[in-house]
Motif scaffolding. Structure first.
Motif, PDB file in Angstrom:
ATOM      1  N   VAL A  33      -7.596  64.192 -30.772  1.00 40.80           N
ATOM      2  CA  VAL A  33      -6.300  64.811 -31.002  1.00 40.80           C
ATOM      3  C   VAL A  33      -5.633  64.510 -32.070  1.00 40.80           C
ATOM      4  CG1 VAL A  33      -4.289  64.810 -29.601  1.00 40.80           C
ATOM      5  CG2 VAL A  33      -6.368  64.884 -28.276  1.00 40.80           C
ATOM      6  N   TRP A  34      -5.187  65.685 -32.660  1.00 39.68           N
ATOM      7  CA  TRP A  34      -4.230  65.285 -34.090  1.00 39.68           C
ATOM      8  C   TRP A  34      -3.112  64.556 -33.790  1.00 39.68           C
ATOM      9  CZ3 TRP A  34      -3.453  70.924 -35.922  1.00 39.68           C
ATOM     10  CH2 TRP A  34      -4.712  71.290 -36.665  1.00 39.68           C
ATOM     11  N   PRO A  35      -2.464  63.547 -34.624  1.00 34.58           N
ATOM     12  CA  PRO A  35      -1.594  62.814 -34.577  1.00 34.58           C
ATOM     13  C   PRO A  35      -0.204  63.863 -34.822  1.00 34.58           C
ATOM     14  CG  PRO A  35      -2.400  62.460 -36.736  1.00 34.58           C
ATOM     15  CD  PRO A  35      -3.497  63.285 -36.032  1.00 34.58           C
ATOM     16  N   THR A  36       0.868  63.060 -34.835  1.00 39.16           N
ATOM     17  CA  THR A  36       2.184  64.043 -35.492  1.00 39.16           C
ATOM     18  C   THR A  36       2.030  63.713 -37.067  1.00 39.16           C
ATOM     19  OG1 THR A  36       3.199  63.513 -33.606  1.00 39.16           O
ATOM     20  CG2 THR A  36       4.471  63.849 -35.602  1.00 39.16           C
ATOM     21  N   PHE A  37       1.940  64.824 -37.837  1.00 37.45           N
ATOM     22  CA  PHE A  37       2.004  64.698 -39.203  1.00 37.45           C
ATOM     23  C   PHE A  37       2.898  64.264 -39.872  1.00 37.45           C
ATOM     24  CE2 PHE A  37      -1.758  67.208 -37.706  1.00 37.45           C
ATOM     25  CZ  PHE A  37      -2.908  66.626 -38.327  1.00 37.45           C
ATOM     26  N   LEU A  41       4.183  64.976 -46.027  1.00 29.57           N
ATOM     27  CA  LEU A  41       2.907  65.698 -46.259  1.00 29.57           C
ATOM     28  C   LEU A  41       2.942  67.185 -46.271  1.00 29.57           C
ATOM     29  CD1 LEU A  41      -0.220  65.296 -46.488  1.00 29.57           C
ATOM     30  CD2 LEU A  41      -0.325  65.702 -44.021  1.00 29.57           C
ATOM     31  N   VAL A  42       3.523  67.794 -45.310  1.00 28.51           N
ATOM     32  CA  VAL A  42       3.606  69.295 -45.068  1.00 28.51           C
ATOM     33  C   VAL A  42       4.689  69.740 -46.241  1.00 28.51           C
ATOM     34  CG1 VAL A  42       4.222  71.246 -43.561  1.00 28.51           C
ATOM     35  CG2 VAL A  42       3.065  69.108 -42.832  1.00 28.51           C
ATOM     36  N   ALA A  47       5.274  72.949 -51.459  1.00 31.19           N
ATOM     37  CA  ALA A  47       5.698  72.940 -52.745  1.00 31.19           C
ATOM     38  C   ALA A  47       4.789  73.150 -53.473  1.00 31.19           C
ATOM     39  CB  ALA A  47       6.385  71.737 -52.845  1.00 31.19           C
ATOM     40  N   GLU A  48       3.451  72.912 -53.292  1.00 32.00           N
ATOM     41  CA  GLU A  48       2.153  72.871 -53.958  1.00 32.00           C
ATOM     42  C   GLU A  48       1.623  74.242 -53.730  1.00 32.00           C
ATOM     43  OE1 GLU A  48       0.223  69.524 -53.747  1.00 32.00           O
ATOM     44  OE2 GLU A  48       1.440  68.294 -54.893  1.00 32.00           O
ATOM     45  N   ASN A  49       1.887  75.045 -53.151  1.00 32.17           N
ATOM     46  CA  ASN A  49       1.228  76.188 -52.668  1.00 32.17           C
ATOM     47  C   ASN A  49       0.180  76.218 -51.891  1.00 32.17           C
ATOM     48  OD1 ASN A  49       3.467  78.243 -53.073  1.00 32.17           O
ATOM     49  ND2 ASN A  49       3.184  77.979 -55.359  1.00 32.17           N
ATOM     50  N   LEU A 147     -17.185  57.645 -42.350  1.00 33.62           N
ATOM     51  CA  LEU A 147     -16.612  57.578 -43.591  1.00 33.62           C
ATOM     52  C   LEU A 147     -16.335  56.201 -44.019  1.00 33.62           C
ATOM     53  CD1 LEU A 147     -13.536  60.284 -42.770  1.00 33.62           C
ATOM     54  CD2 LEU A 147     -15.579  60.731 -43.828  1.00 33.62           C
ATOM     55  N   LYS A 148     -16.225  55.986 -45.242  1.00 34.31           N
ATOM     56  CA  LYS A 148     -16.275  54.616 -45.897  1.00 34.31           C
ATOM     57  C   LYS A 148     -14.866  54.052 -45.845  1.00 34.31           C
ATOM     58  CE  LYS A 148     -20.724  55.186 -48.251  1.00 34.31           C
ATOM     59  NZ  LYS A 148     -21.279  55.846 -49.530  1.00 34.31           N
ATOM     60  N   ASN A 149     -13.997  54.884 -46.399  1.00 32.76           N
ATOM     61  CA  ASN A 149     -12.613  54.383 -46.413  1.00 32.76           C
ATOM     62  C   ASN A 149     -11.647  55.470 -46.200  1.00 32.76           C
ATOM     63  OD1 ASN A 149     -10.180  53.755 -47.501  1.00 32.76           O
ATOM     64  ND2 ASN A 149     -10.749  54.009 -49.757  1.00 32.76           N
ATOM     65  N   THR A 150     -10.970  55.337 -45.078  1.00 34.46           N
ATOM     66  CA  THR A 150      -9.916  56.024 -44.538  1.00 34.46           C
ATOM     67  C   THR A 150      -8.539  55.657 -44.743  1.00 34.46           C
ATOM     68  OG1 THR A 150     -10.003  54.609 -42.268  1.00 34.46           O
ATOM     69  CG2 THR A 150     -11.520  56.755 -42.471  1.00 34.46           C
ATOM     70  N   THR A 151      -8.201  54.671 -45.678  1.00 34.62           N
ATOM     71  CA  THR A 151      -6.981  54.324 -45.895  1.00 34.62           C
ATOM     72  C   THR A 151      -6.097  55.486 -46.460  1.00 34.62           C
ATOM     73  OG1 THR A 151      -8.019  51.988 -46.350  1.00 34.62           O
ATOM     74  CG2 THR A 151      -5.457  52.601 -47.446  1.00 34.62           C
ATOM     75  N   GLY A 152      -5.141  55.808 -46.116  1.00 29.28           N
ATOM     76  CA  GLY A 152      -4.142  56.581 -46.536  1.00 29.28           C
ATOM     77  C   GLY A 152      -4.207  58.111 -45.826  1.00 29.28           C
ATOM     78  N   LEU A 153      -5.457  58.102 -45.038  1.00 24.65           N
ATOM     79  CA  LEU A 153      -5.627  59.509 -44.348  1.00 24.65           C
ATOM     80  C   LEU A 153      -5.105  59.571 -43.007  1.00 24.65           C
ATOM     81  CD1 LEU A 153      -9.623  59.815 -44.666  1.00 24.65           C
ATOM     82  CD2 LEU A 153      -7.865  61.063 -45.968  1.00 24.65           C
ATOM     83  N   PRO A 154      -4.653  60.865 -42.595  1.00 21.54           N
ATOM     84  CA  PRO A 154      -4.203  60.691 -41.361  1.00 21.54           C
ATOM     85  C   PRO A 154      -4.686  60.082 -40.216  1.00 21.54           C
ATOM     86  CG  PRO A 154      -3.849  62.840 -42.226  1.00 21.54           C
ATOM     87  CD  PRO A 154      -5.078  62.131 -43.058  1.00 21.54           C
TER      88      PRO A 154
END
Length: 169
Positions: A33-37, A41-42, A47-49, A147-154
């Motif tokens: 289940v997705w977390p609250t983002f 981030l959004v 802004a970056e299209n 995944l080897k490194n999930t630091t900073g990912l949702p």
């Protein structure tokens, strides 16, 4: 059907669709289940299209995000020239209309216009239904990888291996 960049005015609807997607995921067995983002981030994606929407009959029917690199998930493959699709969320009023195929067709044309060689996406967990859904939309399933490194990912990236998919253009 119109595909265009999301705007700042769309952000409340984007978050509503994320909440709807998470509620739907919670009902499906073997789905992470997705977390609250994070709002920032959004905001940045808009802004970056890189935040996109599909509009049908004046309503946002579906949203998704793209990025041009995804090193933590794709590791050594990140050096390939690709676009990466994330967080496809469909308005419940439009479910069952196979928007993934429409997104894939758009993504292939968009990636080619940018000189990219791949369209890629991932999902977390070994969700057989979702794997079948993405492969039926034209993606090659590359397998499930820790995944080897999930630091900073949702945070949902902490909940299992990543299933990787790509289309070579």
């Amino acid at each position: 059907m119109i595909i265009r960049n999301s705007t700042e005015a769309d952000i409340p609807e984007i978050f509503r669709l994320y909440r709807e997607a998470a509620a739907h995921q919670a009902k499906v067995k073997a789905t992470v289940v997705w977390p609250t983002f994070e709002r920032q981030l959004v905001d940045t994606e808009v802004a970056e299209n890189r935040q996109w929407k599909m509009v049908v009959d004046g309503q946002i029917a579906c949203v998704w995000v793209i990025t041009f690199e995804d090193a933590q998930i794709w590791e050594e493959r990140n050096s390939d020239s690709a676009i990466y699709i994330h967080r496809i969320a469909t308005n419940p009023a439009f479910r069952g209309q196979n928007f993934v195929i429409k997104i894939v067709n758009w993504a292939k044309a968009y990636a080619k216009s940018l000189g990219k060689n791949y369209v890629r996406l991932d999902t977390i967990g070994n969700n057989i239904r979702l794997i079948e859904h993405y492969t039926s939309a034209g993606f090659d399933f590359l397998g499930v990888f820790n995944l080897k490194n999930t630091t900073g990912l949702p945070e949902h990236y902490q909940q299992g291996p990543a299933a990787l998919f790509e289309i070579k253009l």
